[in-house]
Design a protein around this motif. Structure first.
Motif, PDB file in Angstrom:
ATOM      1  N   ALA A 179      -4.141  12.134  -1.550  1.00 50.81           N
ATOM      2  CA  ALA A 179      -3.033  12.022  -2.495  1.00 50.81           C
ATOM      3  C   ALA A 179      -1.798  11.437  -1.819  1.00 50.81           C
ATOM      4  O   ALA A 179      -1.098  10.596  -2.399  1.00 50.81           O
ATOM      5  CB  ALA A 179      -2.725  13.398  -3.089  1.00 50.81           C
ATOM      6  N   PHE A 180      -1.542  11.863  -0.577  1.00 53.76           N
ATOM      7  CA  PHE A 180      -0.380  11.367   0.150  1.00 53.76           C
ATOM      8  C   PHE A 180      -0.436   9.856   0.336  1.00 53.76           C
ATOM      9  O   PHE A 180       0.535   9.142   0.057  1.00 53.76           O
ATOM     10  CB  PHE A 180      -0.290  12.072   1.504  1.00 53.76           C
ATOM     11  CG  PHE A 180       0.714  11.474   2.450  1.00 53.76           C
ATOM     12  CD1 PHE A 180       2.073  11.742   2.280  1.00 53.76           C
ATOM     13  CD2 PHE A 180       0.318  10.654   3.500  1.00 53.76           C
ATOM     14  CE1 PHE A 180       3.012  11.183   3.157  1.00 53.76           C
ATOM     15  CE2 PHE A 180       1.246  10.104   4.368  1.00 53.76           C
ATOM     16  CZ  PHE A 180       2.595  10.379   4.206  1.00 53.76           C
ATOM     17  N   PHE A 181      -1.580   9.364   0.790  1.00 55.61           N
ATOM     18  CA  PHE A 181      -1.672   7.933   1.047  1.00 55.61           C
ATOM     19  C   PHE A 181      -1.771   7.122  -0.235  1.00 55.61           C
ATOM     20  O   PHE A 181      -1.179   6.036  -0.336  1.00 55.61           O
ATOM     21  CB  PHE A 181      -2.835   7.634   1.993  1.00 55.61           C
ATOM     22  CG  PHE A 181      -2.543   7.947   3.423  1.00 55.61           C
ATOM     23  CD1 PHE A 181      -1.588   7.223   4.131  1.00 55.61           C
ATOM     24  CD2 PHE A 181      -3.194   8.977   4.071  1.00 55.61           C
ATOM     25  CE1 PHE A 181      -1.296   7.507   5.447  1.00 55.61           C
ATOM     26  CE2 PHE A 181      -2.917   9.281   5.406  1.00 55.61           C
ATOM     27  CZ  PHE A 181      -1.959   8.550   6.090  1.00 55.61           C
ATOM     28  N   LYS A 182      -2.474   7.611  -1.212  1.00 57.65           N
ATOM     29  CA  LYS A 182      -2.544   6.856  -2.468  1.00 57.65           C
ATOM     30  C   LYS A 182      -1.165   6.743  -3.112  1.00 57.65           C
ATOM     31  O   LYS A 182      -0.846   5.730  -3.755  1.00 57.65           O
ATOM     32  CB  LYS A 182      -3.557   7.511  -3.408  1.00 57.65           C
ATOM     33  CG  LYS A 182      -4.994   7.265  -2.999  1.00 57.65           C
ATOM     34  CD  LYS A 182      -5.977   7.686  -4.071  1.00 57.65           C
ATOM     35  CE  LYS A 182      -7.405   7.369  -3.665  1.00 57.65           C
ATOM     36  NZ  LYS A 182      -7.658   5.904  -3.506  1.00 57.65           N
ATOM     37  N   ASN A 183      -0.355   7.770  -2.956  1.00 57.10           N
ATOM     38  CA  ASN A 183       0.988   7.737  -3.556  1.00 57.10           C
ATOM     39  C   ASN A 183       1.967   6.894  -2.750  1.00 57.10           C
ATOM     40  O   ASN A 183       2.934   6.355  -3.326  1.00 57.10           O
ATOM     41  CB  ASN A 183       1.543   9.160  -3.659  1.00 57.10           C
ATOM     42  CG  ASN A 183       0.843   9.979  -4.724  1.00 57.10           C
ATOM     43  OD1 ASN A 183       0.267   9.435  -5.653  1.00 57.10           O
ATOM     44  ND2 ASN A 183       0.875  11.298  -4.571  1.00 57.10           N
ATOM     45  N   GLY A 243     -12.235   6.272  -0.741  1.00 53.78           N
ATOM     46  CA  GLY A 243     -11.823   4.961  -1.226  1.00 53.78           C
ATOM     47  C   GLY A 243     -11.014   4.101  -0.288  1.00 53.78           C
ATOM     48  O   GLY A 243     -10.620   2.987  -0.661  1.00 53.78           O
ATOM     49  N   PHE A 244     -10.776   4.540   0.937  1.00 58.11           N
ATOM     50  CA  PHE A 244      -9.971   3.768   1.881  1.00 58.11           C
ATOM     51  C   PHE A 244     -10.856   2.967   2.838  1.00 58.11           C
ATOM     52  O   PHE A 244     -11.963   3.393   3.188  1.00 58.11           O
ATOM     53  CB  PHE A 244      -9.097   4.700   2.720  1.00 58.11           C
ATOM     54  CG  PHE A 244      -8.062   5.455   1.930  1.00 58.11           C
ATOM     55  CD1 PHE A 244      -6.769   4.967   1.816  1.00 58.11           C
ATOM     56  CD2 PHE A 244      -8.381   6.649   1.303  1.00 58.11           C
ATOM     57  CE1 PHE A 244      -5.807   5.660   1.094  1.00 58.11           C
ATOM     58  CE2 PHE A 244      -7.432   7.358   0.578  1.00 58.11           C
ATOM     59  CZ  PHE A 244      -6.146   6.856   0.471  1.00 58.11           C
ATOM     60  N   SER A 247     -14.368  10.413   6.244  1.00 57.52           N
ATOM     61  CA  SER A 247     -13.953  11.236   5.107  1.00 57.52           C
ATOM     62  C   SER A 247     -12.963  10.492   4.214  1.00 57.52           C
ATOM     63  O   SER A 247     -13.015  10.619   2.982  1.00 57.52           O
ATOM     64  CB  SER A 247     -13.336  12.544   5.616  1.00 57.52           C
ATOM     65  OG  SER A 247     -14.289  13.304   6.337  1.00 57.52           O
ATOM     66  N   MET A 248     -12.076   9.708   4.818  1.00 50.00           N
ATOM     67  CA  MET A 248     -11.132   8.936   4.004  1.00 50.00           C
ATOM     68  C   MET A 248     -11.809   7.740   3.356  1.00 50.00           C
ATOM     69  O   MET A 248     -11.437   7.335   2.236  1.00 50.00           O
ATOM     70  CB  MET A 248      -9.950   8.503   4.864  1.00 50.00           C
ATOM     71  CG  MET A 248      -9.114   9.669   5.410  1.00 50.00           C
ATOM     72  SD  MET A 248      -8.550  10.830   4.155  1.00 50.00           S
ATOM     73  CE  MET A 248      -7.295   9.851   3.317  1.00 50.00           C
ATOM     74  N   GLN A 266      -6.675  -0.026   0.054  1.00 51.72           N
ATOM     75  CA  GLN A 266      -5.720   0.604   0.951  1.00 51.72           C
ATOM     76  C   GLN A 266      -6.461   0.899   2.254  1.00 51.72           C
ATOM     77  O   GLN A 266      -7.660   1.160   2.254  1.00 51.72           O
ATOM     78  CB  GLN A 266      -5.196   1.905   0.339  1.00 51.72           C
ATOM     79  CG  GLN A 266      -4.410   1.689  -0.946  1.00 51.72           C
ATOM     80  CD  GLN A 266      -4.025   3.014  -1.598  1.00 51.72           C
ATOM     81  OE1 GLN A 266      -4.781   3.974  -1.569  1.00 51.72           O
ATOM     82  NE2 GLN A 266      -2.837   3.061  -2.182  1.00 51.72           N
ATOM     83  N   ALA A 267      -5.740   0.868   3.373  1.00 53.65           N
ATOM     84  CA  ALA A 267      -6.414   0.989   4.662  1.00 53.65           C
ATOM     85  C   ALA A 267      -5.678   1.956   5.582  1.00 53.65           C
ATOM     86  O   ALA A 267      -4.463   2.157   5.463  1.00 53.65           O
ATOM     87  CB  ALA A 267      -6.529  -0.378   5.333  1.00 53.65           C
ATOM     88  N   LEU A 268      -6.443   2.528   6.521  1.00 56.04           N
ATOM     89  CA  LEU A 268      -5.901   3.495   7.467  1.00 56.04           C
ATOM     90  C   LEU A 268      -6.410   3.197   8.876  1.00 56.04           C
ATOM     91  O   LEU A 268      -7.598   2.920   9.060  1.00 56.04           O
ATOM     92  CB  LEU A 268      -6.319   4.916   7.079  1.00 56.04           C
ATOM     93  CG  LEU A 268      -5.865   5.421   5.709  1.00 56.04           C
ATOM     94  CD1 LEU A 268      -6.576   6.721   5.374  1.00 56.04           C
ATOM     95  CD2 LEU A 268      -4.349   5.604   5.688  1.00 56.04           C
ATOM     96  N   ALA A 269      -5.526   3.273   9.858  1.00 51.33           N
ATOM     97  CA  ALA A 269      -5.905   3.224  11.266  1.00 51.33           C
ATOM     98  C   ALA A 269      -5.778   4.642  11.820  1.00 51.33           C
ATOM     99  O   ALA A 269      -4.751   5.301  11.621  1.00 51.33           O
ATOM    100  CB  ALA A 269      -4.994   2.273  12.030  1.00 51.33           C
ATOM    101  N   ILE A 270      -6.823   5.107  12.516  1.00 50.56           N
ATOM    102  CA  ILE A 270      -6.900   6.522  12.898  1.00 50.56           C
ATOM    103  C   ILE A 270      -7.319   6.641  14.362  1.00 50.56           C
ATOM    104  O   ILE A 270      -8.254   5.974  14.808  1.00 50.56           O
ATOM    105  CB  ILE A 270      -7.930   7.261  12.014  1.00 50.56           C
ATOM    106  CG1 ILE A 270      -7.599   7.068  10.525  1.00 50.56           C
ATOM    107  CG2 ILE A 270      -7.988   8.749  12.366  1.00 50.56           C
ATOM    108  CD1 ILE A 270      -8.663   7.581   9.577  1.00 50.56           C
TER     109      ILE A 270
END
Length: 352
Positions: free
Chosen positions: A345-349, A106-107, A101-102, A79-83
């Motif tokens: 939890a929000f993003f994993k869900n 695991g991201f 931190s994310m 899973q990936a995040l742009a910040i």
């Protein structure tokens, strides 16, 4: 006193020329001389790797980011995040801390400098755009989705402070973004168009627009946009509103200073507010649904009402979290206050 706080807040939000500087620049110059080019405001975690990357947005501007990856990861795509954010900050500050931190959790996390700021391209420098900076998030999604170790169907975004509004706008228009979270959110178009708490009068708005319109003649004559005065004073006088003190204690001290940060060491252009003042960012916030929205704000943050009003305007699924006792700036870098477990939890869900 209320009028003083209101004016000071407006000036911090978008660098008006009316913010009078009374102190010398010696302190900042000294910090410039002693700062390393790649200085970070946090220590690299032993649990992640960091790699500088580049990618282009839809307008051909090259963006520079730091990609954080967990050292321990299996063969499954991540899973990936742009910040990005805060407004006037760089990736070596708050957004990088969030990305690290994310990644620890695991991201695959990409912290990037928006167009015209930091190490990213674009000229002139130190200018923001509700359109182009919204596009920057989508360009970061482009980059992440092309990586073999990323599941392109599980990409989310996090926006901090002024870039939170851009993150929400990007999520509304870009259906590839599966979930969006914000912290210490500012709606920059609202605050620039209407002032803090929507207190800007029609006469004050007209005067600002007239000043910036006239400034364009001077910019056109010189061939380059004039800077506003620095967003923050170089020395506290002791009578500033608390939020100004909070900003100062982050951007102007070793805690958060960075030589490329506009808020630490430069100024937005004098006409920076123009496009924001008639291009509302959050008109289509309901169109994020059925994808999830998480809004996080400090209980004592002067900006809290932006998150509360965005929450009211958004459609389900949505969640608003108010952090007890926290200020706006606390959510920039206070690891004991930022709810990273909740973000995880929000993003994993929701990145499914």
């Amino acid at each position: 006193m209320k009028k003083t706080i209101y004016i000071a807040a407006i000036l911090l939000g978008f660098g008006s020329q009316l913010f009078a500087q009374t102190a010398k620049q010696d302190k900042v110059k000294q910090m410039q001389q002693t700062s390393k080019k790649d200085q970070y405001t946090f220590t690299l975690s032993d649990l992640v790797t960091r790699k500088k990357v580049s990618f282009k947005n839809r307008y051909g501007i090259t963006l520079i980011g730091d990609l954080y990856l967990p050292k321990r990861r299996g063969k499954e795509a991540l899973q990936a995040l742009a910040i990005s954010g805060p407004f006037g900050a760089v990736k070596e500050q708050s957004s990088g801390l969030y990305a690290q931190s994310m990644a620890e959790r695991g991201f695959a996390s990409l912290a990037f400098d928006p167009s015209y700021t930091g190490e990213s391209g674009g000229a002139p420098r130190n200018v923001a755009s509700p359109d182009i900076n919204t596009e920057d998030f989508s360009a970061a999604v482009d980059y992440l989705g092309l990586q073999t170790f990323v599941d392109r169907n599980r990409i989310g975004v996090i926006g901090i402070c002024g870039w939170a509004g851009m993150a929400l706008n990007a999520a509304a228009v870009d259906k590839r973004i599966k979930a969006v979270a914000t912290t210490s959110m500012y709606d920059m178009s609202r605050v620039m168009a209407k002032g803090y708490y929507d207190k800007l009068t029609a006469e004050e708005r007209t005067k600002m627009l007239e000043q910036m319109s006239q400034q364009r003649w001077e910019d056109a004559r010189k061939g380059t946009p004039a800077p506003s005065l620095n967003n923050l004073p170089e020395k506290l006088q002791g009578n500033e509103p608390q939020f100004v003190v909070d900003y100062f204690n982050y951007y102007k001290t070793a805690r958060g200073f960075h030589p490329r940060s506009i808020n630490s060491n430069a100024a937005w252009t004098a006409t920076n507010a123009l496009s924001f003042m008639n291009m509302p960012l959050l008109n289509y916030i309901k169109e994020i649904a059925p994808r999830a929205v998480l809004l996080i704000a400090g209980e004592k943050a002067h900006s809290r009402y932006f998150s509360e009003d965005a929450f009211k305007a958004a459609a389900e699924p949505k969640e608003l979290i108010i952090i007890p006792g926290a200020s706006h700036v606390d959510l920039y870098d206070q690891l004991n206050i930022i709810p990273f477990d909740k973000l995880t939890a929000f993003f994993k869900n929701n990145l499914k």
